[in-house]
Design an enzyme around this catalytic site. Structure first.
Site, mmCIF file in Angstrom:
data_model
loop_
_atom_site.group_PDB
_atom_site.id
_atom_site.type_symbol
_atom_site.label_atom_id
_atom_site.label_comp_id
_atom_site.label_asym_id
_atom_site.label_seq_id
_atom_site.Cartn_x
_atom_site.Cartn_y
_atom_site.Cartn_z
ATOM 1 N N LYS A 222 1.054 4.179 7.236
ATOM 2 C CA LYS A 222 0.473 5.684 5.587
ATOM 3 C C LYS A 222 0.636 6.689 6.296
ATOM 4 O O LYS A 222 1.998 6.671 6.322
ATOM 5 C CB LYS A 222 -0.424 5.270 6.085
ATOM 6 C CG LYS A 222 -1.353 4.127 5.559
ATOM 7 C CD LYS A 222 -1.746 3.808 4.533
ATOM 8 C CE LYS A 222 -2.853 1.891 5.037
ATOM 9 N NZ LYS A 222 -2.451 1.271 3.611
ATOM 10 N N SER B 195 0.601 -1.068 -0.001
ATOM 11 C CA SER B 195 -0.150 -0.089 0.102
ATOM 12 C C SER B 195 0.420 1.090 0.282
ATOM 13 O O SER B 195 0.029 2.747 -0.154
ATOM 14 C CB SER B 195 -1.296 -0.260 1.525
ATOM 15 O OG SER B 195 -0.204 0.143 2.198
#
Length: 222
Positions: free
Chosen positions: A89, A35
């Site tokens: 993230k 991701s």
């Protein structure tokens, strides 16, 4: 048992110290998903500074003292507000910011972030499988970093606008079409932030032959 504890108390104290260090000061996390590609690859082990933002009671979300403020562009580990899963993230928006995506381009408070050096690559999506992708440099708050978009479009390329609540942060994966982030799980409360990723400690090609990627050892996080 009492004799064994006495004879091994030094070793047990070392283990306890290492445990407290990892839960309160610094941590190292293996990354199993893509991701954050191309910034972080599957098989990277990242070093996390747990004192970048808050001093917490070990093994809890209880904040004892604030030590620093999260910034746009930081790569952050946190517990998902949806199910508690640990995620990594990029922090793209602060409390009070308005966030919007138009055709994949990020807008903060109505201002589109700059993009440069767009080029096509073949991206590994699973062992033995590649997919066309577009990579570019995103200039977020003066901190350029790589992002990518997978060919065929993505389900999160148009989003918002939404306003980030007080004491919350908006997170996005650099692999914009393959990231379960704040577009889907919501903004992240400050107490659920774990720390800021600072370096890649070690790395191995887990999608290929498991060879070490020595060029990524001790590499600073972009």
């Amino acid at each position: 048992m009492r004799t064994w504890l006495k004879n091994n108390r030094g070793f047990l104290a070392l283990l306890l110290g290492m445990g407290l260090l990892r839960t309160a000061v610094a941590d190292w996390n293996p990354v199993p998903t893509g991701s954050m590609r191309p910034t972080i690859l599957e098989g990277d082990v990242v070093l996390v500074d747990r004192l970048a933002y808050d001093l917490k009671l070990p093994l809890t979300h209880v904040v004892l003292a604030r030590l620093g403020e999260p910034q746009r562009g930081d790569v952050v580990t946190f517990d998902s507000p949806r199910d508690g899963t640990r995620l990594i993230k990029r922090l793209v928006a602060l409390p009070g910011d308005q966030v919007e995506l138009r055709a994949g381009h990020l807008l903060i408070n109505g201002q589109e972030q700059g993009y440069s050096d767009a080029h096509e690559v073949m991206e590994a999506v699973q062992p033995g499988v590649t997919w066309p992708a577009l990579r570019a440099q995103e200039h977020l708050a003066g901190r350029p970093h790589a992002v990518q978009y997978l060919g065929g479009g993505g389900h999160g390329r148009d989003f918002g606008p939404v306003t980030v609540p007080a004491e919350h942060y908006f997170m996005m994966g650099d692999n914009r079409d393959n990231s379960e982030d704040s577009r889907f799980i919501g903004s992240v409360p400050r107490e659920m932030l774990i720390g800021r990723a600072t370096h890649t400690l070690v790395s191995a090609d887990i999608l290929g032959d498991w060879r070490p990627r020595f060029e990524r050892f001790a590499a600073p996080m972009q």
